[in-house]
Design a protein around this motif. Structure first.
Motif, mmCIF file in Angstrom:
data_model
loop_
_atom_site.group_PDB
_atom_site.id
_atom_site.type_symbol
_atom_site.label_atom_id
_atom_site.label_comp_id
_atom_site.label_asym_id
_atom_site.label_seq_id
_atom_site.Cartn_x
_atom_site.Cartn_y
_atom_site.Cartn_z
ATOM 1 N N LYS A 45 0.811 -1.231 0.000
ATOM 2 C CA LYS A 45 0.000 0.000 0.000
ATOM 3 C C LYS A 45 0.836 1.269 0.000
ATOM 4 N N GLU A 46 2.095 1.166 0.436
ATOM 5 C CA GLU A 46 2.951 2.361 0.485
ATOM 6 C C GLU A 46 3.797 2.462 -0.781
ATOM 7 N N PHE B 246 7.568 3.310 -2.195
ATOM 8 C CA PHE B 246 8.958 3.343 -1.707
ATOM 9 C C PHE B 246 9.719 4.444 -2.413
ATOM 10 N N ARG C 26 9.992 4.794 1.760
ATOM 11 C CA ARG C 26 9.178 5.306 2.870
ATOM 12 C C ARG C 26 9.939 5.020 4.177
ATOM 13 N N SER D 287 19.227 -1.909 12.531
ATOM 14 C CA SER D 287 20.444 -2.674 12.834
ATOM 15 C C SER D 287 20.226 -4.147 12.533
ATOM 16 N N PHE E 208 12.018 8.067 19.002
ATOM 17 C CA PHE E 208 13.310 8.039 18.299
ATOM 18 C C PHE E 208 13.411 9.120 17.237
ATOM 19 N N TRP F 135 19.033 3.283 22.322
ATOM 20 C CA TRP F 135 19.900 2.735 21.265
ATOM 21 C C TRP F 135 20.656 3.854 20.561
ATOM 22 N N ILE G 39 22.535 3.851 16.823
ATOM 23 C CA ILE G 39 22.803 3.027 15.631
ATOM 24 C C ILE G 39 23.253 3.945 14.491
ATOM 25 N N ALA H 16 3.907 -9.712 11.414
ATOM 26 C CA ALA H 16 2.476 -9.964 11.229
ATOM 27 C C ALA H 16 1.946 -10.942 12.271
ATOM 28 N N SER I 79 17.733 -6.149 18.292
ATOM 29 C CA SER I 79 17.686 -6.010 16.820
ATOM 30 C C SER I 79 17.433 -7.315 16.060
ATOM 31 N N VAL J 190 14.430 -7.715 11.595
ATOM 32 C CA VAL J 190 14.630 -7.936 10.153
ATOM 33 C C VAL J 190 15.081 -9.379 9.904
ATOM 34 N N TRP J 191 15.950 -9.867 10.785
ATOM 35 C CA TRP J 191 16.440 -11.241 10.626
ATOM 36 C C TRP J 191 15.288 -12.232 10.705
#
Ligand SMILES: Cc1cc2nc3c(=O)[nH]c(=O)nc-3n(C[C@H](O)[C@H](O)[C@H](O)COP(=O)(O)OP(=O)(O)OC[C@H]3O[C@@H](n4cnc5c(N)ncnc54)[C@H](O)[C@@H]3O)c2cc1C
Length: 416
Positions: A17-18, A20, A22, A28, A175, A208, A210, A287, A296, A299-300
């Motif tokens: 929906k977005e 890029f 964004r 990290s 942040f 944090w 980074i 999700a 962190s 993402v992994w």
């Protein structure tokens, strides 16, 4: 996930929906996240982008010396060897991933997923999309993957089980970005300028640091919601004051309290959905579960689950578990067991940061290096992980209550 599917010759469509680039938080990488990018053949692209190179994480407590967990991989002999990973500006990195997925074969649908398309038996065969240019489009699928992150679309669409609040739910992260910071410039791995720095003050109250490029550093404060509300400050003022007060070492490293962009906030980000797969669908990443950002893992975990789910889908398309009540139950179970290890690691850190540092630094550094890297997907329980379980069995700990505990349970004395 799209790249893994394309690699296996499976046609895939991304509904997003977005547009890029964004903004996104989550900058990290763990060691294994870096390894996964290499395994996708993206190392050269990452290097061309000059993303900061991370050698490890340095953790500062309110008193005492900091401790360092280096990024290391396991080689073919299963020995630890130094490796590096990256810090990324997510607007840039996510665009890189999106463009790469398209270049490798993904079809793009620009729009917002609204409701799942279901057969009478409840199985899912696609999704209705509110298109970016107006109108509605039904996209049919053999397997629908919910990768909507904290939006937890599958839960709101009534597909998953309940979304229960996680252990680190009543917190807020605030942040922004700063420059003119004081970075390390030594030769040792724990003195590299682009490492992640973590500063903690007390239970679930931490910061944090980074690096995002040679100048700019992402900084964030995480605290209990109650603490933030009691301060009655704007996000910006809260962040600026905390950067100066939370930890003297943080104040020393961020002398220039000028924010380069707005102070953003994410509250209540910790939750758990236990059933996140079913007939014709599954979830990956945020999700279905997010524990805590302190080390962190986000993402992994998302990227790894993308790979695991792609393998499960390949099997399914080839006929495996086709008629099972839940064809993706094994995938779900495997993900949960990995995430339970992350939960144990983070719980142990907050239950008793001093005992944790002792285990990480002295007793079982290799085991803790493995966990920090993200090597969580195995049934093996290392000695280090076992000791983290022991800390968690005992619960939150004040060393003053039982100064002998560490010696007795962990079998060694903590040298101050
Ligand atoms: C304060 C904080 C700090 C963090 N720091 C780190 C860190 O340092 N390192 C780290 O690895 N992780 C970190 N994370 C976690 C990290 O941000 C996430 O785990 C990671 O981005 C999850 O990826 P994802 O693909 O599941 O979701 P996302 O990256 O959020 O992607 C979801 C995508 O789905 C799209 N979408 C949502 N709903 C719809 C819809 N209905 N239709 C179409 N598209 C839709 C969104 O636009 C978005 O692009 C942090 C998290 C928080 C809260």
């Amino acid at each position: 996930m799209s790249m893994f599917l394309s690699q296996m010759g499976i046609a895939n469509t991304i509904i997003e929906k977005e547009s890029f680039p964004r903004y996104h938080i989550g900058e990290s990488f763990t060691g294994e996240a870096g390894g996964l990018m290499r395994s996708l053949g993206l190392e050269q692209k990452m290097l061309q982008k000059h993303y900061p190179v991370k050698h490890g994480v340095r953790v500062y407590g309110p008193t005492g010396n900091p401790w360092f967990v280096p990024v290391m991989r396991r080689n073919e002999q299963n020995e630890l060897e130094p490796v590096t990973t990256w810090q990324v500006r997510r607007s840039d990195f996510d665009k890189l991933m999106y463009d790469e997925a398209v270049a490798r074969g993904a079809t793009i649908v620009k729009g917002e997923a609204t409701v799942p398309l279901k057969r009478e038996d409840g199985s899912v065969y696609g999704v209705r999309v509110k298109m970016a240019d107006g109108g509605v489009n039904d996209v049919h699928s053999e397997v629908l993957v919910d990768a909507t992150g904290q939006h937890t679309w599958g839960f709101h669409a009534g597909m998953t089980s309940q979304k229960v609040i996680g252990k680190y739910d009543r917190q807020v992260a605030i942040f922004s970005q700063v420059k003119n910071t004081l970075r390390d410039h030594g030769t040792a791995r724990d003195e590299q300028p682009d490492n992640t720095l973590i500063f903690y003050k007390e239970l679930v109250h931490w910061a944090w640091f980074i690096p995002l490029d040679d100048e700019v550093v992402s900084v964030g404060i995480v605290s209990p919601n109650k603490y933030f509300q009691a301060k009655k400050e704007s996000r910006r003022n809260f962040l600026l004051r905390e950067l100066g007060e939370l930890n003297p070492e943080l104040a020393r490293r961020v002398p220039d309290l000028e924010l380069l962009e707005e102070a953003r906030a994410i509250p209540n980000y910790s939750y758990h959905v236990r059933t996140f797969t079913g007939k014709g669908w599954l979830c990956i990443g945020d999700a279905h579960r997010f524990i805590d950002p302190v080390f962190s893992f986000g993402v992994w975990i998302t990227a790894k689950e993308g790979q695991l789910a792609a393998q499960a889908i390949k099997g399914y398309l080839d006929g495996a578990h086709r008629d099972d009540p839940n064809p993706f139950a094994d995938y779900q179970d495997y993900c949960e067991r990995g995430l339970d290890k992350v939960q144990a690691l983070i719980d142990a850190f907050w239950n008793d940061p001093i005992a944790f540092a002792f285990i990480a630094h002295r007793r079982h550094p290799a085991d803790i290096i493995d966990l920090f890297a993200g090597r969580i997907y195995s049934d093996k329980v290392s000695a280090g992980l076992n000791q983290l379980y022991k800390i968690n069995e005992r619960g939150a700990f004040n060393p003053a209550d039982d100064p002998e505990w560490m010696k007795r349970e962990l079998g060694d004395a903590l040298t101050p």
